[in-house]
Design a protein around this motif. Structure first.
Motif, PDB file in Angstrom:
ATOM      1  N   ASP A   6       0.824  -1.219   0.000  1.00  0.00           N
ATOM      2  CA  ASP A   6       0.000   0.000   0.000  1.00  0.00           C
ATOM      3  C   ASP A   6       0.852   1.259   0.000  1.00  0.00           C
ATOM      4  OD1 ASP A   6      -2.380  -1.422  -0.031  1.00  0.00           O
ATOM      5  OD2 ASP A   6      -2.557  -1.439   2.157  1.00  0.00           O
ATOM      6  N   PHE A   7       1.959   1.229   0.716  1.00  0.00           N
ATOM      7  CA  PHE A   7       2.816   2.418   0.798  1.00  0.00           C
ATOM      8  C   PHE A   7       3.607   2.639  -0.486  1.00  0.00           C
ATOM      9  CE2 PHE A   7       1.993   1.221   5.183  1.00  0.00           C
ATOM     10  CZ  PHE A   7       1.594   2.432   5.706  1.00  0.00           C
ATOM     11  N   LEU A   8       4.045   1.564  -1.111  1.00  0.00           N
ATOM     12  CA  LEU A   8       4.869   1.680  -2.321  1.00  0.00           C
ATOM     13  C   LEU A   8       4.093   2.262  -3.502  1.00  0.00           C
ATOM     14  CD1 LEU A   8       6.846  -1.651  -1.971  1.00  0.00           C
ATOM     15  CD2 LEU A   8       7.770   0.674  -1.747  1.00  0.00           C
ATOM     16  N   LYS A   9       2.788   2.308  -3.409  1.00  0.00           N
ATOM     17  CA  LYS A   9       1.948   2.924  -4.453  1.00  0.00           C
ATOM     18  C   LYS A   9       1.931   4.446  -4.327  1.00  0.00           C
ATOM     19  CE  LYS A   9      -1.075  -1.083  -4.557  1.00  0.00           C
ATOM     20  NZ  LYS A   9      -2.378  -1.615  -4.120  1.00  0.00           N
ATOM     21  N   ARG A  10       2.409   4.959  -3.225  1.00  0.00           N
ATOM     22  CA  ARG A  10       2.376   6.402  -2.971  1.00  0.00           C
ATOM     23  C   ARG A  10       3.604   7.075  -3.586  1.00  0.00           C
ATOM     24  NH1 ARG A  10       0.330   6.288   3.362  1.00  0.00           N
ATOM     25  NH2 ARG A  10      -1.241   4.683   3.006  1.00  0.00           N
ATOM     26  N   PRO A  11       3.446   8.330  -4.016  1.00  0.00           N
ATOM     27  CA  PRO A  11       4.588   9.044  -4.611  1.00  0.00           C
ATOM     28  C   PRO A  11       5.748   9.175  -3.633  1.00  0.00           C
ATOM     29  CG  PRO A  11       2.534  10.270  -4.916  1.00  0.00           C
ATOM     30  CD  PRO A  11       2.229   9.130  -4.005  1.00  0.00           C
ATOM     31  N   GLY A  12       6.949   8.926  -4.122  1.00  0.00           N
ATOM     32  CA  GLY A  12       8.156   9.120  -3.328  1.00  0.00           C
ATOM     33  C   GLY A  12       8.501   8.010  -2.366  1.00  0.00           C
ATOM     34  N   VAL A  13       7.708   6.933  -2.319  1.00  0.00           N
ATOM     35  CA  VAL A  13       7.967   5.837  -1.380  1.00  0.00           C
ATOM     36  C   VAL A  13       8.709   4.717  -2.096  1.00  0.00           C
ATOM     37  CG1 VAL A  13       6.947   4.096   0.145  1.00  0.00           C
ATOM     38  CG2 VAL A  13       5.973   6.399   0.056  1.00  0.00           C
ATOM     39  N   ASP A  14       9.781   4.240  -1.454  1.00  0.00           N
ATOM     40  CA  ASP A  14      10.546   3.117  -1.973  1.00  0.00           C
ATOM     41  C   ASP A  14      11.252   2.432  -0.813  1.00  0.00           C
ATOM     42  OD1 ASP A  14      12.668   4.814  -1.339  1.00  0.00           O
ATOM     43  OD2 ASP A  14      13.434   4.949  -3.376  1.00  0.00           O
ATOM     44  N   TRP A  15      12.093   1.456  -1.139  1.00  0.00           N
ATOM     45  CA  TRP A  15      12.914   0.770  -0.146  1.00  0.00           C
ATOM     46  C   TRP A  15      14.273   1.435  -0.079  1.00  0.00           C
ATOM     47  CZ3 TRP A  15      10.695  -2.642   2.966  1.00  0.00           C
ATOM     48  CH2 TRP A  15       9.583  -3.362   2.530  1.00  0.00           C
ATOM     49  N   GLY A  16      14.861   1.499   1.120  1.00  0.00           N
ATOM     50  CA  GLY A  16      16.208   2.050   1.288  1.00  0.00           C
ATOM     51  C   GLY A  16      16.887   1.457   2.507  1.00  0.00           C
TER      52      GLY A  16
END
Length: 115
Positions: free
Chosen positions: A21-31
C-alpha cells in the motif's frame, strides 16, 4: 544485539505485505538504514524491521511518549542514547497494529521531509 533470524524473517515478511500500500504512494521506496532495508519517503526511512523482528518507526515525540506510556511500544536506545522519535513495536502486536503505526510514521515523515 544478536540477530534472531527466524523472528527477523517473520517480521520482514509482514513488512513486505504491508509495504504494498505504501509503495503505491509518490516518493515511497525501499532504502537502507541500520544495516537493514526499510520503507522510506523521499529518501527518509519511516519504518523497518529490526534484528529481533520488531517494527521500528519514526513518529512525533509526543505520540511516542503516548504509546510508550500505554505499553504499546518501547523507545529505541542506540549507543546508550534514547531516541526521542524512534520506537519499536513487537511482532505480537499484530498486523493491524503494525499497519496503523506504519501509517502514522509515513504521515509524519511525509510532512517533515522536503519535497
Amino acid at each position: 544485539m544478536a540477530k534472531d533470524h527466524a523472528a527477523a524473517e517473520r517480521g520482514d515478511a509482514r513488512l513486505d505485505t504491508l509495504a504494498d500500500d505504501f509503495l503505491k504512494r509518490p516518493g515511497v521506496d525501499w532504502g537502507r538504514m541500520f544495516s537493514t532495508v526499510g520503507l522510506r519517503v523521499r529518501g527518509k526511512v519511516f519504518g523497518l524491521v529490526n534484528h529481533a523482528g520488531e517494527l521500528m518507526v519514526k513518529i512525533p515525540q509526543a505520540r511516542a511518549d503516548e504509546l510508550v506510556s500505554q505499553g504499546a511500544v518501547t523507545r529505541i536506545v542506540m549507543n546508550g542514547r534514547t531516541m526521542r522519535e524512534w520506537v519499536e513495536m513487537p511482532y505480537a502486536a499484530g498486523e493491524d497494529a503494525w499497519r496503523s503505526l506504519l501509517g502514522e510514521a509515513y504521515t509524519y515523515l511525509d510532512e517533515i521531509t522536503p519535497r
